[in-house]
Each structure stands twice: as C-alpha cells, then as structure tokens.
Design a protein around this motif. Structure first.
Motif, PDB file in Angstrom:
ATOM      1  N   HIS A 126       0.862  -1.178   0.000  1.00 38.21           N
ATOM      2  CA  HIS A 126       0.000   0.000   0.000  1.00 38.21           C
ATOM      3  C   HIS A 126       0.899   1.228   0.000  1.00 38.21           C
ATOM      4  CE1 HIS A 126       0.837  -0.834   4.218  1.00 38.21           C
ATOM      5  NE2 HIS A 126       0.334   0.320   4.603  1.00 38.21           N
ATOM      6  N   MET A 127       0.311   2.413   0.040  1.00 38.25           N
ATOM      7  CA  MET A 127       1.085   3.625  -0.178  1.00 38.25           C
ATOM      8  C   MET A 127       1.218   4.498   1.057  1.00 38.25           C
ATOM      9  SD  MET A 127      -0.119   4.425  -4.099  1.00 38.25           S
ATOM     10  CE  MET A 127       0.172   6.181  -3.915  1.00 38.25           C
ATOM     11  N   HIS A 128       1.143   3.907   2.255  1.00 35.40           N
ATOM     12  CA  HIS A 128       1.558   4.642   3.447  1.00 35.40           C
ATOM     13  C   HIS A 128       3.048   4.943   3.336  1.00 35.40           C
ATOM     14  CE1 HIS A 128      -1.953   3.384   6.306  1.00 35.40           C
ATOM     15  NE2 HIS A 128      -2.209   4.502   5.652  1.00 35.40           N
ATOM     16  N   MET A 129       3.468   6.031   3.947  1.00 32.99           N
ATOM     17  CA  MET A 129       4.828   6.525   3.719  1.00 32.99           C
ATOM     18  C   MET A 129       5.902   5.566   4.202  1.00 32.99           C
ATOM     19  SD  MET A 129       4.901   9.467   6.603  1.00 32.99           S
ATOM     20  CE  MET A 129       4.641   9.050   8.337  1.00 32.99           C
ATOM     21  N   ASP A 130       5.601   4.684   5.171  1.00 35.34           N
ATOM     22  CA  ASP A 130       6.627   3.747   5.627  1.00 35.34           C
ATOM     23  C   ASP A 130       6.755   2.550   4.699  1.00 35.34           C
ATOM     24  OD1 ASP A 130       4.036   3.139   6.613  1.00 35.34           O
ATOM     25  OD2 ASP A 130       4.851   1.761   8.094  1.00 35.34           O
ATOM     26  N   ALA A 154      -4.750  -0.703  -8.391  1.00 38.78           N
ATOM     27  CA  ALA A 154      -5.361   0.511  -8.943  1.00 38.78           C
ATOM     28  C   ALA A 154      -6.197   1.221  -7.891  1.00 38.78           C
ATOM     29  CB  ALA A 154      -6.224   0.150 -10.156  1.00 38.78           C
ATOM     30  N   ALA A 155      -6.873   0.434  -7.014  1.00 41.23           N
ATOM     31  CA  ALA A 155      -7.708   1.029  -5.969  1.00 41.23           C
ATOM     32  C   ALA A 155      -6.880   1.844  -4.986  1.00 41.23           C
ATOM     33  CB  ALA A 155      -8.471  -0.070  -5.228  1.00 41.23           C
ATOM     34  N   GLU A 156      -5.616   1.470  -4.807  1.00 41.09           N
ATOM     35  CA  GLU A 156      -4.751   2.203  -3.887  1.00 41.09           C
ATOM     36  C   GLU A 156      -4.398   3.572  -4.445  1.00 41.09           C
ATOM     37  OE1 GLU A 156      -2.529   2.442  -0.218  1.00 41.09           O
ATOM     38  OE2 GLU A 156      -4.243   1.297  -0.963  1.00 41.09           O
ATOM     39  N   VAL A 157      -4.023   3.612  -5.707  1.00 38.84           N
ATOM     40  CA  VAL A 157      -3.695   4.891  -6.338  1.00 38.84           C
ATOM     41  C   VAL A 157      -4.918   5.793  -6.354  1.00 38.84           C
ATOM     42  CG1 VAL A 157      -2.902   5.978  -8.466  1.00 38.84           C
ATOM     43  CG2 VAL A 157      -1.871   3.826  -7.710  1.00 38.84           C
ATOM     44  N   LYS A 158      -6.076   5.222  -6.665  1.00 41.10           N
ATOM     45  CA  LYS A 158      -7.310   5.991  -6.671  1.00 41.10           C
ATOM     46  C   LYS A 158      -7.621   6.571  -5.295  1.00 41.10           C
ATOM     47  CE  LYS A 158     -11.230   7.418  -8.502  1.00 41.10           C
ATOM     48  NZ  LYS A 158     -11.247   8.493  -9.538  1.00 41.10           N
ATOM     49  N   PHE A 159      -7.433   5.770  -4.255  1.00 40.97           N
ATOM     50  CA  PHE A 159      -7.730   6.212  -2.888  1.00 40.97           C
ATOM     51  C   PHE A 159      -6.932   7.450  -2.516  1.00 40.97           C
ATOM     52  CE2 PHE A 159      -6.437   6.012   1.641  1.00 40.97           C
ATOM     53  CZ  PHE A 159      -7.675   6.228   2.232  1.00 40.97           C
ATOM     54  N   SER A 180       1.100  13.851   1.779  1.00 38.95           N
ATOM     55  CA  SER A 180       2.201  14.463   1.037  1.00 38.95           C
ATOM     56  C   SER A 180       3.078  13.424   0.370  1.00 38.95           C
ATOM     57  CB  SER A 180       3.030  15.332   1.989  1.00 38.95           C
ATOM     58  OG  SER A 180       4.162  15.863   1.342  1.00 38.95           O
ATOM     59  N   ALA A 181       3.418  12.345   1.108  1.00 34.59           N
ATOM     60  CA  ALA A 181       4.292  11.309   0.551  1.00 34.59           C
ATOM     61  C   ALA A 181       3.619  10.593  -0.611  1.00 34.59           C
ATOM     62  CB  ALA A 181       4.677  10.314   1.645  1.00 34.59           C
ATOM     63  N   ALA A 182       2.336  10.259  -0.469  1.00 32.13           N
ATOM     64  CA  ALA A 182       1.632   9.552  -1.540  1.00 32.13           C
ATOM     65  C   ALA A 182       1.513  10.417  -2.793  1.00 32.13           C
ATOM     66  CB  ALA A 182       0.248   9.126  -1.063  1.00 32.13           C
ATOM     67  N   LYS A 183       1.210  11.687  -2.605  1.00 27.66           N
ATOM     68  CA  LYS A 183       1.090  12.598  -3.743  1.00 27.66           C
ATOM     69  C   LYS A 183       2.423  12.732  -4.476  1.00 27.66           C
ATOM     70  CE  LYS A 183      -0.356  17.307  -4.941  1.00 27.66           C
ATOM     71  NZ  LYS A 183      -0.898  18.590  -4.405  1.00 27.66           N
ATOM     72  N   ARG A 184       3.488  12.896  -3.703  1.00 31.15           N
ATOM     73  CA  ARG A 184       4.811  13.037  -4.314  1.00 31.15           C
ATOM     74  C   ARG A 184       5.215  11.751  -5.020  1.00 31.15           C
ATOM     75  NH1 ARG A 184      10.457  13.371  -1.042  1.00 31.15           N
ATOM     76  NH2 ARG A 184      11.819  13.188  -2.859  1.00 31.15           N
ATOM     77  N   PHE A 185       4.906  10.605  -4.414  1.00 26.71           N
ATOM     78  CA  PHE A 185       5.284   9.328  -5.012  1.00 26.71           C
ATOM     79  C   PHE A 185       4.624   9.139  -6.379  1.00 26.71           C
ATOM     80  CE2 PHE A 185       4.234   4.909  -5.858  1.00 26.71           C
ATOM     81  CZ  PHE A 185       5.501   4.368  -5.940  1.00 26.71           C
ATOM     82  N   VAL A 186       3.312   9.379  -6.464  1.00 22.00           N
ATOM     83  CA  VAL A 186       2.605   9.201  -7.731  1.00 22.00           C
ATOM     84  C   VAL A 186       3.156  10.154  -8.789  1.00 22.00           C
ATOM     85  CG1 VAL A 186       0.376   9.418  -8.888  1.00 22.00           C
ATOM     86  CG2 VAL A 186       0.522   8.281  -6.667  1.00 22.00           C
ATOM     87  N   GLY A 212      -7.640  -5.158   0.454  1.00 19.60           N
ATOM     88  CA  GLY A 212      -8.379  -4.043   1.035  1.00 19.60           C
ATOM     89  C   GLY A 212      -8.268  -4.065   2.551  1.00 19.60           C
ATOM     90  N   GLY A 213      -9.103  -3.250   3.191  1.00 18.40           N
ATOM     91  CA  GLY A 213      -9.135  -3.219   4.645  1.00 18.40           C
ATOM     92  C   GLY A 213      -8.262  -2.124   5.210  1.00 18.40           C
ATOM     93  N   HIS A 214      -6.989  -2.402   5.364  1.00 20.63           N
ATOM     94  CA  HIS A 214      -6.070  -1.407   5.930  1.00 20.63           C
ATOM     95  C   HIS A 214      -6.130  -0.112   5.125  1.00 20.63           C
ATOM     96  CE1 HIS A 214      -2.598  -0.249   8.349  1.00 20.63           C
ATOM     97  NE2 HIS A 214      -2.031   0.210   7.238  1.00 20.63           N
ATOM     98  N   THR A 215      -6.039  -0.260   3.813  1.00 20.10           N
ATOM     99  CA  THR A 215      -6.384   0.776   2.844  1.00 20.10           C
ATOM    100  C   THR A 215      -7.175   0.065   1.745  1.00 20.10           C
ATOM    101  OG1 THR A 215      -4.369   0.449   1.545  1.00 20.10           O
ATOM    102  CG2 THR A 215      -4.274   2.121   3.293  1.00 20.10           C
ATOM    103  N   PRO A 216      -7.903   0.807   0.911  1.00 27.60           N
ATOM    104  CA  PRO A 216      -8.710   0.133  -0.119  1.00 27.60           C
ATOM    105  C   PRO A 216      -7.905  -0.744  -1.075  1.00 27.60           C
ATOM    106  CG  PRO A 216      -9.478   2.365   0.176  1.00 27.60           C
ATOM    107  CD  PRO A 216      -8.212   2.248   0.980  1.00 27.60           C
ATOM    108  N   GLY A 217      -6.660  -0.377  -1.321  1.00 28.81           N
ATOM    109  CA  GLY A 217      -5.844  -1.151  -2.243  1.00 28.81           C
ATOM    110  C   GLY A 217      -4.779  -1.995  -1.569  1.00 28.81           C
ATOM    111  N   HIS A 218      -4.870  -2.120  -0.251  1.00 25.55           N
ATOM    112  CA  HIS A 218      -3.860  -2.916   0.453  1.00 25.55           C
ATOM    113  C   HIS A 218      -3.791  -4.316  -0.145  1.00 25.55           C
ATOM    114  CE1 HIS A 218      -2.001  -5.482   3.472  1.00 25.55           C
ATOM    115  NE2 HIS A 218      -1.427  -4.391   3.948  1.00 25.55           N
TER     116      HIS A 218
END
Length: 305
Positions: A126-130, A154-159, A180-186, A212-218
């Motif tokens: 998923h796309m949490h900063m860690d 794809a659901a993770e990027v969308k989220f 901020s980290a997710a936006k910069r990463f994409v 899913g669960g933890h984040t939608p695209g986990h």
C-alpha cells in the motif's frame, strides 16, 4: 542477490551487533527479510477501540512498555528466476516526524550486496509513507533501472487522490505526512506504475493480491515454489492481531473491513501452515500461524544459521 552475499556484513561497528537481514528459501525462490529500522509509536495505536485498561493488561502480559514501544519495519527482497523484486520500500526520511531510527533500507540493501540497479520490480502492499518512502530518498530514483516496474493496486492509487482519514486514530502530523508522501510518489513514479485490479503474477511463483481493509488497495504477496509457501502480509497483521484480530489499529482506514480481512488471512495460514512475514511483526517476523476458531497464535521459526 544470493545467500552467499548476505552472510558477510559490509562493515564492522556497533550497528552490526544486531542483524538486519534474514534469508529464507521458499522452494527455488530466495526471500530476504530486511529491517528498515523501528518506529516508536504510542501503544494506543495498537487498539483504539478497546478499554485502555484491557490494552494495558495485554501490553503488561507481553512485557511491553505501557505508553510507547518500537514497531519493527520490515521489507522483503524476492529473487525468482531473473527477477529481483523489492516488496515495499521502507520509510525514507521525514524530518517533520522525527523518526531517525527508521529509513535504513538503502544502506542495508547495500550491506547485503544488493545493487538498486539490479531490482527489476517493486511491489507495494500500500502507499503509506513507511512503505514508499525509501523510493523518495534523494538520489535513489537515479540509481533505479529505467524499465523498473512498480506494481500497486489501482484502488490504492485511486484512494490517495482524495484519501479518507475519518476512521483512523493517528498521532498528530501523520495524516498530512501520509498525504504528502503519496502525492509526491505518484508524481515522481507515475510512468513506472503497473496497476492491477485484484491479482497479478509479478514473477514465476510470486503473486500479489488485493485484500483491502487497511487501505482500499492494500495487498499481500504470496511466494510459492516446490510445495513451500510464504505470504508477506504488509500491515494486515500486527503483533496484537493474533490474539485479538478484532482490535483496530490506528492506521487502518477501514478498521471493520481490516479486521474481517485479517481473520480470513490468518485462517488461511493456520490451515496451510505456510510461512507468514509482516511489516510490523518483530524482526525477522518469519513464523507460522496456529489457530483456534477466530483466535490465533504466532509461532516464530527457529533461526537457521
């Protein structure tokens, strides 16, 4: 990467007194668990939906401090055939959050003899900063292959276009840092992304599956070869999640669904006896799941050295 390269530390000194990598063989596939360091976080993050006294009793039973303790931060490197796959990328560096004991991945990959240019694929649970921050460290992108493939649901990027933090329970500063980290990463890695909907085979014997669960695209990553199997569960399972899978972790964006997914995964692993590795289980986090109904027990493997 080969196991010969992982057995000799790159340097001597106090930082090498505790090992930061652990090799596992899954059939014909090499798996290397690498520690990115530790995250000191409030213990309330383990279970924000239970009575604090109940949580405190569990911590006491586990000989853990009552207020804050160090969460492990694990990453895995998988070698299947000609492909070298990095699963998650650690924290990187965020001075605003003051987490200096994490973000060690790049130097620890180097110590293990793994050149960034040899990595053919990255899988993000998923796309949490860690989990993405190591790719945002200055100078890292320039060392990666131009044909690198980054696999993410794809659901993770969308989220992360408009993330919902209404059900989390995070320390101050974390939501802004995560956005901020997710936006910069994409923005930086858009052309590298290989999106999938539910499941994708990254390499022979290496399959990523959205939970899913933890984040939608986990997603989780299963490695299978020669009758052996290992699942890297990302953030679906924390240490408390075996005995109390119904306890909500503070980083879960949909905690009710995360609890359901956690139980399903633990049931599967208890039934198959396959290995489990997870981001925030104590390093090296390699073990089995024993089950009794919807209550489980983590059984760490005996170290092989």
């Amino acid at each position: 990467m080969n196991l010969d390269n992982t057995s000799h530390p790159a340097r001597s000194g106090p930082e090498e007194l505790v090992p930061s990598r652990y090799a596992v063989r899954v059939g014909e596939i090499d798996v290397l668990v690498v520690s990115d360091g530790v995250l000191p976080l409030p213990t309330a993050m383990l279970a924000h939906n239970v009575d604090p006294n109940v949580r405190a009793a569990w911590l006491n039973d586990m000989f853990l401090p009552p207020d804050a303790y160090d969460w492990a931060l694990n990453v895995v490197v998988v070698r299947s055939g000609s492909q070298t796959i990095l699963v998650d990328a650690g924290l990187g560096f965020d001075p605003e959050l003051n987490l200096p004991r994490a973000g060690q991945l790049i130097k620890r990959l180097e110590a293990a003899g793994i050149d960034l240019a040899s990595v053919t694929d990255v899988v993000l649970t998923h796309m949490h900063m860690d989990h993405i921050g190591g790719l945002l460290v200055e100078g890292v992108k320039e060392r990666l292959r131009p044909d690198l493939r980054i696999h993410v649901a794809a659901a993770e990027v969308k989220f992360w276009e408009t993330p919902d933090f209404s059900h989390v329970s995070m320390p101050p500063g974390f939501p802004d840092a995560l956005r901020s980290a997710a936006k910069r990463f994409v923005k930086e890695y858009h052309s590298y992304l290989r999106l999938f909907d539910e499941e994708s085979e990254v390499a022979p014997g290496v399959v990523v599956r959205r939970t899913g669960g933890h984040t939608p695209g986990h997603s989780v990553v299963r490695v299978a070869s020669g009758g052996d199997g290992l699942t890297f569960a990302g953030d679906l399972v924390f240490q408390v999640g075996f005995e109390h899978p119904e306890w909500y972790n503070g980083f879960e964006h949909d905690p009710e669904e995360a609890a359901r997914v956690r139980v399903r995964l633990l049931r599967e692993l208890a039934a198959t006896g396959e290995l489990l590795v997870a981001t925030h289980l104590p390093f090296p986090s390699v073990g089995h799941v024993a089950g009794d109904g919807d209550h489980f027990r983590w059984v760490p493997v005996f170290w092989d050295y």
